[in-house]
Design an enzyme around this catalytic site. Structure first.
Site, mmCIF file in Angstrom:
data_model
loop_
_atom_site.group_PDB
_atom_site.id
_atom_site.type_symbol
_atom_site.label_atom_id
_atom_site.label_comp_id
_atom_site.label_asym_id
_atom_site.label_seq_id
_atom_site.Cartn_x
_atom_site.Cartn_y
_atom_site.Cartn_z
ATOM 1 N N ASP A 46 2.495 1.462 2.223
ATOM 2 C CA ASP A 46 2.758 0.261 1.438
ATOM 3 C C ASP A 46 3.466 -0.789 2.276
ATOM 4 O O ASP A 46 4.669 -0.687 2.535
ATOM 5 C CB ASP A 46 3.590 0.619 0.213
ATOM 6 C CG ASP A 46 2.745 1.297 -0.847
ATOM 7 O OD1 ASP A 46 1.674 0.747 -1.181
ATOM 8 O OD2 ASP A 46 3.129 2.373 -1.327
ATOM 9 N N MET A 148 -4.622 -1.485 -9.487
ATOM 10 C CA MET A 148 -3.177 -1.297 -9.645
ATOM 11 C C MET A 148 -2.869 -0.968 -11.107
ATOM 12 O O MET A 148 -3.331 -1.649 -12.016
ATOM 13 C CB MET A 148 -2.415 -2.565 -9.232
ATOM 14 C CG MET A 148 -2.499 -2.926 -7.759
ATOM 15 S SD MET A 148 -1.848 -1.669 -6.641
ATOM 16 C CE MET A 148 -0.126 -1.592 -7.151
ATOM 17 N N GLY A 153 4.665 -4.014 -5.763
ATOM 18 C CA GLY A 153 5.983 -4.442 -5.297
ATOM 19 C C GLY A 153 7.058 -3.377 -5.288
ATOM 20 O O GLY A 153 7.922 -3.406 -4.425
ATOM 21 N N PHE A 154 7.002 -2.456 -6.231
ATOM 22 C CA PHE A 154 8.066 -1.451 -6.322
ATOM 23 C C PHE A 154 7.491 -0.121 -6.780
ATOM 24 O O PHE A 154 6.537 -0.091 -7.576
ATOM 25 C CB PHE A 154 9.141 -1.885 -7.329
ATOM 26 C CG PHE A 154 9.829 -3.159 -6.938
ATOM 27 C CD1 PHE A 154 10.932 -3.142 -6.087
ATOM 28 C CD2 PHE A 154 9.346 -4.386 -7.387
ATOM 29 C CE1 PHE A 154 11.543 -4.325 -5.706
ATOM 30 C CE2 PHE A 154 9.953 -5.573 -7.007
ATOM 31 C CZ PHE A 154 11.056 -5.541 -6.156
ATOM 32 N N GLY A 155 8.108 0.961 -6.302
ATOM 33 C CA GLY A 155 7.771 2.280 -6.816
ATOM 34 C C GLY A 155 8.496 2.521 -8.128
ATOM 35 O O GLY A 155 9.360 1.730 -8.535
ATOM 36 N N GLY A 156 8.125 3.604 -8.800
ATOM 37 C CA GLY A 156 8.860 4.048 -9.981
ATOM 38 C C GLY A 156 8.643 3.234 -11.239
ATOM 39 O O GLY A 156 9.432 3.318 -12.171
ATOM 40 N N GLY A 183 0.306 3.442 -8.839
ATOM 41 C CA GLY A 183 1.409 3.023 -9.690
ATOM 42 C C GLY A 183 1.569 3.896 -10.920
ATOM 43 O O GLY A 183 0.660 3.996 -11.745
ATOM 44 N N GLY A 184 2.692 4.594 -11.011
ATOM 45 C CA GLY A 184 2.972 5.391 -12.204
ATOM 46 C C GLY A 184 2.086 6.615 -12.348
ATOM 47 O O GLY A 184 1.927 7.145 -13.448
ATOM 48 N N GLY A 204 3.917 8.037 -5.486
ATOM 49 C CA GLY A 204 5.215 7.899 -4.825
ATOM 50 C C GLY A 204 6.242 8.808 -5.464
ATOM 51 O O GLY A 204 6.484 9.930 -5.023
HETATM 52 C C1 DX5 Z 1 3.637 -0.273 -5.649
HETATM 53 C C2 DX5 Z 1 3.195 0.591 -4.490
HETATM 54 C C3 DX5 Z 1 2.928 2.004 -4.867
HETATM 55 C C4 DX5 Z 1 4.072 2.789 -5.270
HETATM 56 C C5 DX5 Z 1 3.671 3.987 -6.086
HETATM 57 O O1 DX5 Z 1 3.655 -1.585 -5.213
HETATM 58 O O2 DX5 Z 1 1.994 0.108 -4.009
HETATM 59 O O3 DX5 Z 1 2.248 2.682 -3.832
HETATM 60 O O4 DX5 Z 1 4.819 3.198 -4.156
HETATM 61 O O5 DX5 Z 1 4.843 4.561 -6.484
HETATM 62 P P1 DX5 Z 1 5.032 5.315 -7.861
HETATM 63 O O6 DX5 Z 1 4.143 6.519 -7.792
HETATM 64 O O7 DX5 Z 1 6.476 5.639 -7.861
HETATM 65 O O8 DX5 Z 1 4.627 4.370 -8.962
HETATM 66 ZN ZN ZN Z 2 0.275 1.091 -2.592
#
Ligand code: DX5
Ligand code: ZN
Length: 235
Positions: A46, A148, A153-156, A183-184, A204
């Site tokens: 990422d 997506m 932008g963010f994990g979790g 994502g998720g 993630g």
């Molecule tokens: C979000 C990232 C994802 C993210 C997935 O922008 O592209 O790859 O790290 O993380 P989780 O599984 O925690 O949603």
């Molecule tokens: Zn990604």
């Protein structure tokens, strides 16, 4: 660095791709070893620029460092405003599949063509709130669509089920296109994504939030094939 690696990504599917966003960057070598032992066949990287998305992660030196530690295909998710400016350096660093965001470019056919000419696989990603029709013009120019299921932008973050309708629609229209979701993804959501036609599942938190990556990946794999998570499973 070649489109041959794209074939190994295709052959790996359906597959879980650990997202290197929440791993221990202080000990990448060990992280890669643990993921390899756990059965990982493709890594998802990422890359965020602090502009296209608010978050900032890493660039070519990390990709190049990973390339020295593993032969695994590197699936690079470019969450950056100017994907073409960094595409060739990413390819030189060892990326095998480069995915840009449809929201970041004016002409996705042109961008896809330029990346393909660099000798690697090319994917296009779309955020949940973006008009799905924006993808229509470039479906014949890419190897993969990254649907997506959270805003990049963010994990979790929490899974957005709009991704499932999108996967089903893409599978129906382009059965041979590689489909990835990001994502998720966890035991409760991966089965639905697989049933909707997805091939590659980026994960993630549901891996890196667990102590034992192998157990986490095995549970996700079971759930992907339709076994419900065990009672009390919080993953
Ligand atoms: C979000 C990232 C994802 C993210 C997935 O922008 O592209 O790859 O790290 O993380 P989780 O599984 O925690 O949603
Ligand atoms: Zn990604």
């Amino acid at each position: 660095m070649s489109r041959a690696k794209l074939d190994s990504i295709r052959a790996a599917g359906p597959a879980i791709l650990p997202s290197l966003l929440q791993c221990d960057f202080g000990d990448l070598r060990t992280e890669i070893e643990k993921l390899t032992v756990a059965g990982t066949r493709v890594l998802h990287l990422d890359v965020m620029d602090g502009h296209f998305v608010p978050n900032l992660t890493y660039g070519m030196p990390i990709v190049e460092g990973l390339r020295r530690h593993t032969d695994m295909p590197l699936d690079v998710h470019l969450m950056i405003s100017d994907p073409i400016a960094y595409a060739q350096p990413m390819v030189d660093a060892g990326a095998d599949l480069l995915t840009f965001h449809v929201e970041a470019v004016d002409d996705c056919v042109e961008v896809a063509g330029k990346i393909r000419d660099m000798g690697v696989g090319v994917g296009v990603a779309i955020n949940p709130d973006t008009d799905f029709a924006k993808l229509d013009c470039c479906l014949d120019s890419v190897d993969m669509v990254l649907v997506m299921s959270v805003n990049a932008g963010f994990g979790g973050q929490q899974f957005n089920p709009v991704a499932l309708d999108r996967l089903r629609s893409l599978k129906e229209r382009k059965p041979d296109l590689l489909l990835e979701i990001d994502g998720g993804i966890k035991a409760e959501t991966i089965g639905d994504a697989r049933a909707a036609g997805c091939d590659l599942f980026v994960v993630g938190s549901a891996i890196f939030g667990q102590h034992d990556y192998e157990t986490a990946i095995n549970e996700l794999t079971q759930a992907m094939h339709g076994s419900p998570p065990a009672a009390g499973d919080q993953s």
